[in-house]
Structure formats: structure tokens, C-alpha cells
Design a protein around this motif. Structure first.
Motif, PDB file in Angstrom:
ATOM      1  N   SER A  21       0.853  -1.125   0.057  1.00 18.10           N
ATOM      2  CA  SER A  21      -0.020   0.044   0.177  1.00 18.10           C
ATOM      3  C   SER A  21       0.899   1.625   0.047  1.00 18.10           C
ATOM      4  O   SER A  21       0.151   2.118  -0.658  1.00 18.10           O
ATOM      5  CB  SER A  21      -0.624  -0.047   0.992  1.00 18.10           C
TER       6      SER A  21
ATOM      7  N   ARG B  41       5.105   5.542 -12.136  1.00 19.57           N
ATOM      8  CA  ARG B  41       4.019   4.572 -11.883  1.00 19.57           C
ATOM      9  C   ARG B  41       4.544   2.992 -12.781  1.00 19.57           C
ATOM     10  O   ARG B  41       4.394   2.603 -12.153  1.00 19.57           O
ATOM     11  CB  ARG B  41       3.326   5.190 -11.891  1.00 19.57           C
TER      12      ARG B  41
ATOM     13  N   PHE C   1      -3.964   0.481 -11.068  1.00 23.69           N
ATOM     14  CA  PHE C   1      -2.058  -0.573 -10.684  1.00 23.69           C
ATOM     15  C   PHE C   1      -3.205  -1.973 -10.721  1.00 23.69           C
ATOM     16  O   PHE C   1      -2.080  -3.002 -11.032  1.00 23.69           O
ATOM     17  CB  PHE C   1      -2.633   0.191  -9.277  1.00 23.69           C
TER      18      PHE C   1
ATOM     19  N   THR D  68      -4.937   4.094  -8.602  1.00 24.39           N
ATOM     20  CA  THR D  68      -5.441   2.579  -7.947  1.00 24.39           C
ATOM     21  C   THR D  68      -5.900   1.256  -9.137  1.00 24.39           C
ATOM     22  O   THR D  68      -5.743   0.964  -8.651  1.00 24.39           O
ATOM     23  CB  THR D  68      -6.639   3.388  -6.314  1.00 24.39           C
TER      24      THR D  68
ATOM     25  N   PHE E 194      -3.703  -4.339  -0.957  1.00 28.28           N
ATOM     26  CA  PHE E 194      -4.998  -3.472  -2.661  1.00 28.28           C
ATOM     27  C   PHE E 194      -5.895  -2.925  -0.950  1.00 28.28           C
ATOM     28  O   PHE E 194      -6.257  -1.997  -1.524  1.00 28.28           O
ATOM     29  CB  PHE E 194      -5.020  -4.350  -3.120  1.00 28.28           C
TER      30      PHE E 194
ATOM     31  N   VAL F  52       3.277   2.085  -3.855  1.00 28.02           N
ATOM     32  CA  VAL F  52       1.406   2.671  -4.476  1.00 28.02           C
ATOM     33  C   VAL F  52       1.212   3.779  -4.574  1.00 28.02           C
ATOM     34  O   VAL F  52       0.990   5.109  -4.823  1.00 28.02           O
ATOM     35  CB  VAL F  52       0.306   1.239  -4.628  1.00 28.02           C
TER      36      VAL F  52
ATOM     37  N   SER G 273       5.019  -0.067 -11.146  1.00 27.71           N
ATOM     38  CA  SER G 273       4.152  -1.188 -11.494  1.00 27.71           C
ATOM     39  C   SER G 273       5.437  -2.483 -11.974  1.00 27.71           C
ATOM     40  O   SER G 273       5.293  -4.023 -12.132  1.00 27.71           O
ATOM     41  CB  SER G 273       3.164  -1.133 -12.621  1.00 27.71           C
TER      42      SER G 273
ATOM     43  N   TYR H 270      -0.145  -8.919  -1.831  1.00 32.04           N
ATOM     44  CA  TYR H 270      -1.045  -7.593  -2.540  1.00 32.04           C
ATOM     45  C   TYR H 270      -2.168  -7.809  -2.770  1.00 32.04           C
ATOM     46  O   TYR H 270      -3.170  -6.324  -2.451  1.00 32.04           O
ATOM     47  CB  TYR H 270      -0.149  -8.122  -4.332  1.00 32.04           C
TER      48      TYR H 270
END
Length: 348
Positions: A172, A186, A234, A231, A210, A175, A190, A206
Motif C-alpha cells: 500500500s 508509476r 494499478f 488505483t 490493495f 503504490v 508496476s 498484494y
């Protein structure tokens, strides 16, 4: 031929000669000391035999050997058979004896680095305990440096030396830092999430990460109004990179799936916007090939020829519109500070 006086003693009988030898003779005062005198045999007298070259002389063979040593560079060469010293392992600039690479490494006991303790060497790694409150001090400088060099291996090696107490919170946090930057950062984030899959993080990490991010969207949107949509992007990119399974999105819409505890509430408008954005992107791209470039190819991800074409387009638009601010904005968005010399070259 008559016998001379000098030859008279030779003509004497053998008995006379033996008698003269047995009888001692005395040298008179008038006689010369160099005159040969026959003396009687003395018992208990030892005679020393000297060499013909003198008392301090050296035999001829030994003298020749010493003379040859004088002109010899290596004195040991007289004893060997022309073989290399120590079978090729001695001296400077040598390869060593044949087969020495197969033997065990030998450490001299007189070496300062010699360790007399028996047993194998054990490498001890000191792990740093990192809590959620320490992310700003420990993780953020590492991520900002990663945005400059793009080296995921260095980040993974640094994270391996840390003992993370909460790995979902790390997902978290990473990101959230990427949401505060441009699309180039970004894209790098990734790729970092993809490379961390088999090294440090797992699929449940993960998924929980998220979920934490979706729950905190109300606070994140205060600084980033488009955080909900980004988000979802992502999440769609993570599905394309096989970081998480597509079931992560389906559980929000399928009533047959049992809802997990602490699952984000889809009734929240920001959570719904983010999940719906991810679902649309995944549904539109069945083969998920286009999602691998969802953030666009900008900056250092472009080839040199493509960068040259981008610079030419910016210059052409500047000539047509005369808008300097727009040209500056496009140049900053391209994010290629190392390629600004091409702009000067094309303008001239």
C-alpha cells in the motif's frame, strides 16, 4: 764408459747401502744445508702429505667448479636438471604447478588474515526491524532513488536485509508514493511490484495491500483527486503481470463468493470507482497485452528514434502555436532530462 764420482755410490753393493741407511749421519759445519743427506728411519714420526700446488692450494677440479659458480646466476642450477623452479609454481608471473587449481585453497598460518578456529565460516546477516512507522525513514529514500535509476535489483537487495513486520502495508505504501508522481514513476512501480513477486512478497500480500489502499482512498484523494481511478489502473496492471489473480475483482460482484473479513465496502463511491475502473480495463483487454503499457511509454522507456520524433513534434507545435508554456509542459511530461541536448540540436 768409466764411472764418475757421482756415480760411485750406485756401484756399491746392496749391503753397504743398507748399512748407510741404518746408521745416522750428522751434517758438519762446513756442509750446505741443502745437501741431500740420508737419515735413519725414525719411529713415531708422522709425515704430512702436501699437494703439489702448495699448502693453501685447491685441487684443480674443485677450483674449476668454484670458477664456474662465479659466473652462474643461480647457484642451484648445478644440482637440477633444467626443470622449472617448484614445478612451475615458484617465482613471479607464473601460472602455478599443473593441477593446482583442483587442490584445496591453502592459507598460510603466518598470514594476518589466518583464522585458527576450526569449522566452516558462517556468514551472519544483521536484519533491520522495520515497522509501518519506519517506512518514511527507511523505504521512501530507497523508492525515490529507484525512480532515478530504475534498478529493481538494488531495491530487492536492500529489502532482503530488512525484516518487514507488515508486508501488505508495504504494498500500500509503495503504490501511494507512485500515485504522487507522474506516469513514468508509476510504470517503474508496476515493474517493481512484478519483480518483488517471487523474491519477497506473495499473492496474499498484494491482495491485502490493495485492500488497505482501497480503504484509505478517502484520505489519499485529498492530495490526489484521481487516486481512485489510478488505483484501479494499478490493480488491472497487477492482474496483467500475474501478481494477483482476476478473482480479486470478481469477488466484489459475485454473490456466490464468500465475502472475506475486513473486505473493502463496495458501497463506498471511491472504492466502487476504483474497482469498476479495474474491471473495465481487464474486460476490454482479453489477452491483457495492452495493459503492459497502460502507463504509456515515456522518458527512458522510449527508443532513441522515438525520442527524436517526440522532440521534433514539440518544436513543430511551438512554431505553429507560439505557445512556450505548452512546449515546456510537454517537455517536462516527456521526462528526458538527459536528452535535452537534442532539443537544442533540432532548433539550430
Amino acid at each position: 764408459m768409466p764411472l764418475s764420482e757421482t756415480n760411485k755410490p750406485q756401484s756399491q753393493s746392496i749391503e753397504d747401502l743398507i748399512a748407510q741407511l741404518d746408521s745416522p749421519t750428522v751434517i758438519s759445519q762446513g756442509e750446505s744445508p741443502n745437501r741431500k743427506c740420508l737419515k735413519g728411519k725414525r719411529t713415531g714420526t708422522s709425515f704430512v702429505r702436501h699437494n703439489s700446488n702448495g699448502t693453501n692450494s685447491v685441487p684443480l677440479l674443485q677450483k674449476n667448479i668454484i670458477t664456474s659458480k662465479k659466473y652462474t646466476k643461480n647457484l642451484k642450477s648445478l644440482n637440477n636438471r633444467g626443470l622449472p623452479k617448484k614445478n612451475g609454481a615458484g617465482g613471479k608471473h607464473t601460472w602455478g604447478a599443473p593441477g593446482c587449481e583442483l587442490t584445496d585453497y591453502y592459507i598460510d598460518s603466518k598470514d594476518p588474515n589466518y583464522d585458527s578456529e576450526d569449522g566452516p565460516d558462517i556468514l551472519v546477516t544483521n536484519y533491520r526491524e522495520i515497522d509501518v512507522d519506519d517506512f518514511d525513514r527507511e523505504i521512501k529514500p530507497l523508492v525515490l532513488e529507484f525512480f532515478q535509476n530504475g534498478d529493481t535489483i538494488e531495491v530487492i537487495d536492500q529489502l532482503k536485509t530488512c525484516r518487514l513486520r507488515s508486508r501488505p502495508h508495504l504494498v500500500s505504501y509503495l503504490v501511494q508514493i507512485a500515485l504522487e508522481n507522474n506516469n513514468t514513476c508509476r510504470e517503474l512501480m508496476s515493474r517493481l511490484l512484478r519483480d518483488l513477486t517471487y523474491e519477497i512478497l506473495t499473492e496474499p500480500d498484494y491482495s491485502l495491500g490493495f485492500d488497505i489502499l482501497l480503504k484509505n482512498l478517502n484520505e489519499i484523494t485529498l492530495d490526489n483527486p484521481d487516486a481512485a481511478e489510478k488505483t484501479g489502473t494499478f490493480i488491472a496492471r497487477a492482474i496483467a503481470d500475474k501478481v494477483i489473480n482476476r478473482r480479486y475483482i470478481d469477488r466484489f460482484y459475485d454473490n456466490q463468493l464468500v465475502e472475506e473479513e475486513n473486505m473493502p465496502d463496495l458501497k463506498d463511491s471511491l472504492v466502487f470507482k476504483s474497482v469498476e475502473s479495474a474491471r473495465v480495463l481487464v474486460t476490454m483487454n482479453n489477452h491483457l497485452n495492452q495493459l503492459s503499457h497502460i502507463w504509456g511509454n515515456k522518458g527512458g522507456f522510449l527508443a532513441v528514434t522515438e525520442l527524436v520524433d517526440k522532440i521534433k513534434e514539440i518544436i513543430q507545435e511551438l512554431y505553429d502555436s507560439r505557445d512556450v508554456d505548452e512546449a515546456i509542459r510537454c517537455l517536462k511530461e516527456l521526462n528526458v532530462p538527459h536528452f535535452h541536448h537534442e532539443l537544442v540540436f533540432e532548433v539550430k
